[in-house]
Design a protein around this motif. Structure first.
Motif, PDB file in Angstrom:
ATOM      1  N   GLU A  29       0.798  -1.226   0.000  1.00 51.84           N
ATOM      2  CA  GLU A  29       0.000   0.000   0.000  1.00 51.84           C
ATOM      3  C   GLU A  29       0.834   1.282   0.000  1.00 51.84           C
ATOM      4  O   GLU A  29       0.581   2.158  -0.803  1.00 51.84           O
ATOM      5  N   ARG A  84       2.223   2.149  -3.463  1.00 53.39           N
ATOM      6  CA  ARG A  84       1.321   2.305  -4.604  1.00 53.39           C
ATOM      7  C   ARG A  84       1.695   3.535  -5.414  1.00 53.39           C
ATOM      8  O   ARG A  84       1.948   4.599  -4.849  1.00 53.39           O
ATOM      9  N   LYS A  85       1.705   3.370  -6.727  1.00 51.21           N
ATOM     10  CA  LYS A  85       2.047   4.479  -7.599  1.00 51.21           C
ATOM     11  C   LYS A  85       1.124   4.509  -8.800  1.00 51.21           C
ATOM     12  O   LYS A  85       0.665   3.470  -9.265  1.00 51.21           O
ATOM     13  N   ALA A  86       0.903   5.705  -9.305  1.00 49.23           N
ATOM     14  CA  ALA A  86       0.252   5.870 -10.598  1.00 49.23           C
ATOM     15  C   ALA A  86       1.353   5.773 -11.655  1.00 49.23           C
ATOM     16  O   ALA A  86       2.542   5.943 -11.347  1.00 49.23           O
ATOM     17  N   GLU A 101       3.979   8.429 -11.828  1.00 49.34           N
ATOM     18  CA  GLU A 101       4.904   8.497 -10.699  1.00 49.34           C
ATOM     19  C   GLU A 101       6.080   7.542 -10.843  1.00 49.34           C
ATOM     20  O   GLU A 101       7.033   7.614 -10.071  1.00 49.34           O
ATOM     21  N   TYR A 127      -4.182  -5.271 -11.315  1.00 53.61           N
ATOM     22  CA  TYR A 127      -5.252  -4.919 -12.244  1.00 53.61           C
ATOM     23  C   TYR A 127      -6.438  -5.848 -12.083  1.00 53.61           C
ATOM     24  O   TYR A 127      -6.328  -6.916 -11.488  1.00 53.61           O
ATOM     25  N   TYR A 137      -3.146  -0.125  -9.655  1.00 53.09           N
ATOM     26  CA  TYR A 137      -1.943   0.629  -9.316  1.00 53.09           C
ATOM     27  C   TYR A 137      -0.708  -0.190  -9.674  1.00 53.09           C
ATOM     28  O   TYR A 137      -0.800  -1.353 -10.054  1.00 53.09           O
ATOM     29  N   TYR A 138       0.450   0.457  -9.537  1.00 52.37           N
ATOM     30  CA  TYR A 138       1.754  -0.158  -9.773  1.00 52.37           C
ATOM     31  C   TYR A 138       2.536  -0.060  -8.470  1.00 52.37           C
ATOM     32  O   TYR A 138       2.305   0.831  -7.666  1.00 52.37           O
ATOM     33  N   PHE A 139       3.506  -0.963  -8.272  1.00 51.29           N
ATOM     34  CA  PHE A 139       4.460  -0.777  -7.189  1.00 51.29           C
ATOM     35  C   PHE A 139       5.758  -1.479  -7.532  1.00 51.29           C
ATOM     36  O   PHE A 139       5.798  -2.403  -8.322  1.00 51.29           O
TER      37      PHE A 139
END
Length: 93
Positions: free
Chosen positions: A10, A13-15, A18, A72, A84-86
């Protein structure tokens, strides 16, 4: 690959915007795979049908222990939505 509980991810988390340029390139590679076959990722249990939530982890480099994970959902007939991406620092194949 490492199993990173999503709760621990959490704070990371990145867009897409970012991510660094290199991370974006890796994420785009993952998105290409996801577009071809949404079930390419690892299913996250407990999601309500007809939607399924997945993670798709792609190493940053061939010899890297780090990766970008794309979280996703896929709903048949409606397509894929990136949640989101991480950056996963401890991926092991």
């Amino acid at each position: 690959m490492s199993e990173v509980p999503l709760e621990e991810a959490e704070p990371a988390r990145k867009a897409f915007v970012e991510l660094t340029e290199g991370e974006q390139e890796v994420a785009l590679d993952a998105l290409t795979l996801i577009r071809r076959d949404p079930a390419v990722g690892r299913e996250i249990p407990g999601w309500r049908p007809p939607s399924v939530e997945y993670t798709c982890t792609t190493p940053l480099a061939r010899d890297s222990a780090e990766a970008i994970t794309v979280v996703y959902t896929h709903t048949p007939g409606l397509g894929v939505t990136v949640v989101y991406y991480f950056r996963d620092p401890q991926v092991v194949d």
